[in-house]
Scaffold this active site. Structure first.
Site, PDB file in Angstrom:
ATOM      1  N   HIS A  74     -53.543  60.217 -38.862  1.00  0.00           N
ATOM      2  CA  HIS A  74     -54.735  59.519 -39.350  1.00  0.00           C
ATOM      3  C   HIS A  74     -55.013  60.010 -40.774  1.00  0.00           C
ATOM      4  O   HIS A  74     -54.255  60.852 -41.315  1.00  0.00           O
ATOM      5  CB  HIS A  74     -55.923  59.761 -38.413  1.00  0.00           C
ATOM      6  CG  HIS A  74     -56.171  61.201 -38.108  1.00  0.00           C
ATOM      7  ND1 HIS A  74     -56.566  62.111 -39.068  1.00  0.00           N
ATOM      8  CD2 HIS A  74     -56.046  61.904 -36.957  1.00  0.00           C
ATOM      9  CE1 HIS A  74     -56.695  63.294 -38.520  1.00  0.00           C
ATOM     10  NE2 HIS A  74     -56.373  63.212 -37.242  1.00  0.00           N
TER      11      HIS A  74
ATOM     12  N   ASP B 238     -59.618  71.952 -37.624  1.00  0.00           N
ATOM     13  CA  ASP B 238     -59.215  72.984 -36.658  1.00  0.00           C
ATOM     14  C   ASP B 238     -59.455  74.333 -37.318  1.00  0.00           C
ATOM     15  O   ASP B 238     -58.508  75.065 -37.649  1.00  0.00           O
ATOM     16  CB  ASP B 238     -57.738  72.808 -36.292  1.00  0.00           C
ATOM     17  CG  ASP B 238     -57.500  71.503 -35.563  1.00  0.00           C
ATOM     18  OD1 ASP B 238     -58.101  71.306 -34.498  1.00  0.00           O
ATOM     19  OD2 ASP B 238     -56.733  70.673 -36.080  1.00  0.00           O
TER      20      ASP B 238
ATOM     21  N   MET C  97     -48.748  66.966 -35.107  1.00  0.00           N
ATOM     22  CA  MET C  97     -48.241  66.515 -33.796  1.00  0.00           C
ATOM     23  C   MET C  97     -48.182  64.985 -33.787  1.00  0.00           C
ATOM     24  O   MET C  97     -48.185  64.364 -32.724  1.00  0.00           O
ATOM     25  CB  MET C  97     -49.149  67.029 -32.678  1.00  0.00           C
ATOM     26  CG  MET C  97     -49.154  68.558 -32.591  1.00  0.00           C
ATOM     27  SD  MET C  97     -49.554  69.184 -30.963  1.00  0.00           S
ATOM     28  CE  MET C  97     -51.186  68.530 -30.717  1.00  0.00           C
TER      29      MET C  97
ATOM     30  N   HIS D 125     -54.640  63.741 -41.602  1.00  0.00           N
ATOM     31  CA  HIS D 125     -53.277  64.229 -41.865  1.00  0.00           C
ATOM     32  C   HIS D 125     -52.819  63.776 -43.253  1.00  0.00           C
ATOM     33  O   HIS D 125     -52.186  64.532 -43.988  1.00  0.00           O
ATOM     34  CB  HIS D 125     -52.287  63.651 -40.847  1.00  0.00           C
ATOM     35  CG  HIS D 125     -52.546  64.047 -39.427  1.00  0.00           C
ATOM     36  ND1 HIS D 125     -52.975  63.160 -38.470  1.00  0.00           N
ATOM     37  CD2 HIS D 125     -52.410  65.245 -38.802  1.00  0.00           C
ATOM     38  CE1 HIS D 125     -53.093  63.782 -37.313  1.00  0.00           C
ATOM     39  NE2 HIS D 125     -52.771  65.049 -37.482  1.00  0.00           N
TER      40      HIS D 125
ATOM     41  N   VAL E 251     -61.749  65.388 -42.931  1.00  0.00           N
ATOM     42  CA  VAL E 251     -61.949  63.986 -43.319  1.00  0.00           C
ATOM     43  C   VAL E 251     -62.758  63.318 -42.205  1.00  0.00           C
ATOM     44  O   VAL E 251     -62.449  63.482 -41.022  1.00  0.00           O
ATOM     45  CB  VAL E 251     -60.599  63.265 -43.522  1.00  0.00           C
ATOM     46  CG1 VAL E 251     -60.814  61.797 -43.860  1.00  0.00           C
ATOM     47  CG2 VAL E 251     -59.803  63.962 -44.623  1.00  0.00           C
TER      48      VAL E 251
ATOM     49  N   GLN F  43     -48.787  74.440 -26.354  1.00  0.00           N
ATOM     50  CA  GLN F  43     -50.196  74.637 -26.722  1.00  0.00           C
ATOM     51  C   GLN F  43     -51.153  73.817 -25.858  1.00  0.00           C
ATOM     52  O   GLN F  43     -52.349  73.775 -26.122  1.00  0.00           O
ATOM     53  CB  GLN F  43     -50.410  74.367 -28.210  1.00  0.00           C
ATOM     54  CG  GLN F  43     -50.242  72.930 -28.668  1.00  0.00           C
ATOM     55  CD  GLN F  43     -50.320  72.808 -30.177  1.00  0.00           C
ATOM     56  OE1 GLN F  43     -49.393  73.157 -30.884  1.00  0.00           O
ATOM     57  NE2 GLN F  43     -51.442  72.317 -30.697  1.00  0.00           N
TER      58      GLN F  43
END
Ligand code: PAF
Length: 290
Positions: free
Chosen positions: A44, A160, A40, A47, A186, A71
């Protein structure tokens, strides 16, 4: 010089589902292995670790940026969710991402849209309970992305945890021809799990937020010391959070990492998950204990 130019080459940015689909089909027809990194935005290092993993395994890497309204709950942070397209695209260019797909909302949810994915059972508890409709929105958009971008492999973050598990179950149940990779969390040096929502935290709140990873560390330490009653572990974790002033705790859960069933004792692999508010910011974190 050429190397520098090559390194900062911008990804091809596509907004049209048909165009991205054709581009991916062309790559596949040429025998290229395609990796997909759905995001989205507000990218950072978490990702970027997914992009690194995709680059290591695939010839062509497609990232997506779409802040998916479906969502977010009505009182959640859709409007204020961080959007940093310019710096995101630079970061993707630095990593030589080939394609960036960022569809318009009306393309993903055309007028009259009413077909949603009913998410699998693992979506019911935890985030599913605290954020009604959230996983329906995630499952719907991810299925659409998989459909438009027929990649060989898709990359998600273990931060997640429940989301990744939910998508794995959906891929299995629907029989989608895509491999899933779930990459490690991370963290900043002090242990805070990277999240786009960390940008909401003040300096003091950021310090407070460390209690989440500390509580997970404590859970692991307790298990290593032979304490296996999860009620004791959860109580100790809650103490760590409350000692830092975190009282708005959505859940502390110790469960089976495949089914997300709550465990009363730790005898085999478990995942410990926590969700809590630091100020107005809702954070989640987790740790597997084997
Ligand atoms: O994890 C995220 O960033 C989002 O939930 C995802 C998977 C891109 C779907 O919108």
């Amino acid at each position: 010089m050429n190397e520098v130019l090559a390194r900062s080459k911008q990804p091809l940015v596509l907004q049209s589902p048909l165009e991205v689909h054709s581009a991916v089909i062309r790559a596949r027809t040429c025998g290229k292995r395609v990796g997909l990194v759905p995001t989205m935005g507000a990218l950072h290092a978490g990702h970027l670790s997914l992009v690194h993993a995709a680059k290591a395994e695939c010839d062509v890497v497609v990232a997506t940026i779409f802040v998916n309204p479906a969502q977010f709950g009505p009182h959640e942070d859709f409007d204020s969710y961080p959007r940093s397209f310019e710096s995101d695209i630079e970061a993707l260019a630095d990593l030589q991402v080939d394609l960036l797909f960022c569809p318009a909302t009306a393309e993903v949810y055309p007028p009259g849209f009413s077909t949603y994915v009913d998410p699998p059972d693992v979506a019911k508890r935890l985030e599913g309970e605290c954020r009604p409709g959230h996983f329906r929105g995630v499952a719907t958009v991810v299925l659409k992305l998989f459909h438009w971008i027929p990649a060989h492999v898709a990359y998600f973050g273990e931060k997640d945890f429940q989301q990744s598990l939910m998508i794995e179950h959906m891929v299995r149940d629907v029989g989608l021809p895509i491999e899933m990779r779930v990459c490690p969390i991370v963290r900043d040096q002090d242990g805070l799990a990277l999240s786009s929502r960390n940008r909401y935290l003040s300096a003091i709140e950021r310090q407070t937020a460390l209690a989440l990873s500390e509580s997970l560390q404590l859970a692991e330490d307790l298990v290593r010391q032979g304490i296996c009653e999860t009620q004791i572990i959860r109580t100790e974790m809650r103490c760590v959070l409350e000692a830092q002033g975190i009282r708005d705790i959505d859940y502390i859960s110790i469960c089976n990492p495949q089914t997300l069933e709550e465990q009363s004792e730790v005898h085999s692999n478990v995942v410990v998950l926590v969700a809590a508010y630091v100020g107005k910011t809702r954070l989640i974190d987790n740790r597997r204990i084997g």
